[in-house]
Design a protein around this motif. Structure first.
Motif, mmCIF file in Angstrom:
data_model
loop_
_atom_site.group_PDB
_atom_site.id
_atom_site.type_symbol
_atom_site.label_atom_id
_atom_site.label_comp_id
_atom_site.label_asym_id
_atom_site.label_seq_id
_atom_site.Cartn_x
_atom_site.Cartn_y
_atom_site.Cartn_z
ATOM 1 N N CYS A 82 0.830 -1.209 0.000
ATOM 2 C CA CYS A 82 0.000 0.000 0.000
ATOM 3 C C CYS A 82 0.864 1.258 0.000
ATOM 4 O O CYS A 82 2.094 1.193 0.071
ATOM 5 C CB CYS A 82 -0.918 -0.012 1.214
ATOM 6 N N LEU A 83 0.217 2.386 -0.042
ATOM 7 C CA LEU A 83 0.917 3.673 -0.096
ATOM 8 C C LEU A 83 1.787 3.937 1.136
ATOM 9 O O LEU A 83 2.929 4.381 1.016
ATOM 10 C CB LEU A 83 -0.122 4.799 -0.253
ATOM 11 N N CYS A 84 1.265 3.654 2.337
ATOM 12 C CA CYS A 84 2.008 3.996 3.559
ATOM 13 C C CYS A 84 3.010 2.926 3.963
ATOM 14 O O CYS A 84 3.846 3.168 4.835
ATOM 15 C CB CYS A 84 1.038 4.290 4.701
ATOM 16 N N GLY A 85 2.921 1.738 3.370
ATOM 17 C CA GLY A 85 3.887 0.685 3.680
ATOM 18 C C GLY A 85 3.444 -0.258 4.796
ATOM 19 O O GLY A 85 4.172 -1.196 5.132
ATOM 20 N N ALA A 86 2.257 -0.024 5.375
ATOM 21 C CA ALA A 86 1.777 -0.903 6.453
ATOM 22 C C ALA A 86 1.410 -2.291 5.931
ATOM 23 O O ALA A 86 1.497 -3.280 6.665
ATOM 24 C CB ALA A 86 0.568 -0.278 7.146
ATOM 25 N N CYS B 107 -5.992 -0.957 2.956
ATOM 26 C CA CYS B 107 -5.177 -0.576 4.112
ATOM 27 C C CYS B 107 -5.971 0.384 4.978
ATOM 28 O O CYS B 107 -6.412 1.436 4.501
ATOM 29 C CB CYS B 107 -3.867 0.062 3.665
ATOM 30 N N SER C 253 -4.908 2.210 7.258
ATOM 31 C CA SER C 253 -4.135 3.392 7.606
ATOM 32 C C SER C 253 -4.115 4.426 6.474
ATOM 33 O O SER C 253 -4.359 5.606 6.700
ATOM 34 C CB SER C 253 -2.716 2.945 7.967
ATOM 35 N N CYS C 254 -3.838 3.994 5.247
ATOM 36 C CA CYS C 254 -3.735 4.963 4.146
ATOM 37 C C CYS C 254 -4.873 4.835 3.131
ATOM 38 O O CYS C 254 -5.015 5.692 2.261
ATOM 39 C CB CYS C 254 -2.386 4.829 3.439
HETATM 40 ZN ZN LIG Z 1 -1.210 1.788 3.941
#
Ligand SMILES: [Zn+2]
Ligand SMILES: [Zn+2]
Length: 143
Positions: free
Chosen positions: A8-12, A77, A79-80
């Motif tokens: 994903c974008l944030c890396g989580a 995700c 988060s992001c």
């Molecule tokens: Zn993310």
């Protein structure tokens, strides 16, 4: 070694796919438009068993698929907000990974389009690809 990795974008969220990807399929259904905030989704259809999360846990939204009304679980995700993959519920043996989350998709091309009947007028559809006005049954990937 994984044939494809992504996240994903944030890396989580990170994942790997241990299967080849023959081609990408673009979906222009209205639900994919809302979900992506764009003209729809572009996806790699892969065997469920070949996909594994290597970092984090996705959150899912159980969508009701256009026309068929089948439950379609859309994983993203928390988060992001990046959409990661979706699959029918119960799992038919394959899942549909959002191609924009792959780390490297440089060798892949869109080979088919579905739900072109509801495509936005500004969507780009290559006329040389296979186009279906609605959904097509996706053949179960060979084991
Ligand atoms: Zn993310
Ligand atoms: Zn769709």
């Amino acid at each position: 070694m994984a044939e494809f990795t992504g996240g994903c974008l944030c890396g989580a969220i990170r994942y790997k796919i241990d299967a080849p990807i023959a081609g990408l399929r673009a979906c222009h259904c209205v639900n994919c438009q809302k979900s992506s905030g764009a003209s729809g989704t572009v996806n790699a259809v892969v065997p469920s068993a070949s996909f594994r999360l290597t970092k984090g846990e996705t959150k899912k939204y159980d969508d009701s698929a256009t026309r068929s009304g089948r439950t379609l679980s859309r994983h993203f995700c928390a988060s992001c907000g990046s959409p990661i993959y979706s699959h029918r519920n119960p799992d038919p043996g394959f899942l549909v990974v959002r191609a924009g989350t792959l780390d490297d998709s440089s060798a892949l091309r869109i080979t088919g389009n579905i739900w072109t009947s509801t495509a936005r007028p500004w969507a780009h559809i290559d006329p040389d690809t296979e186009c279906h006005p609605e959904n097509i049954p996706v053949p179960a990937p060979k084991p």
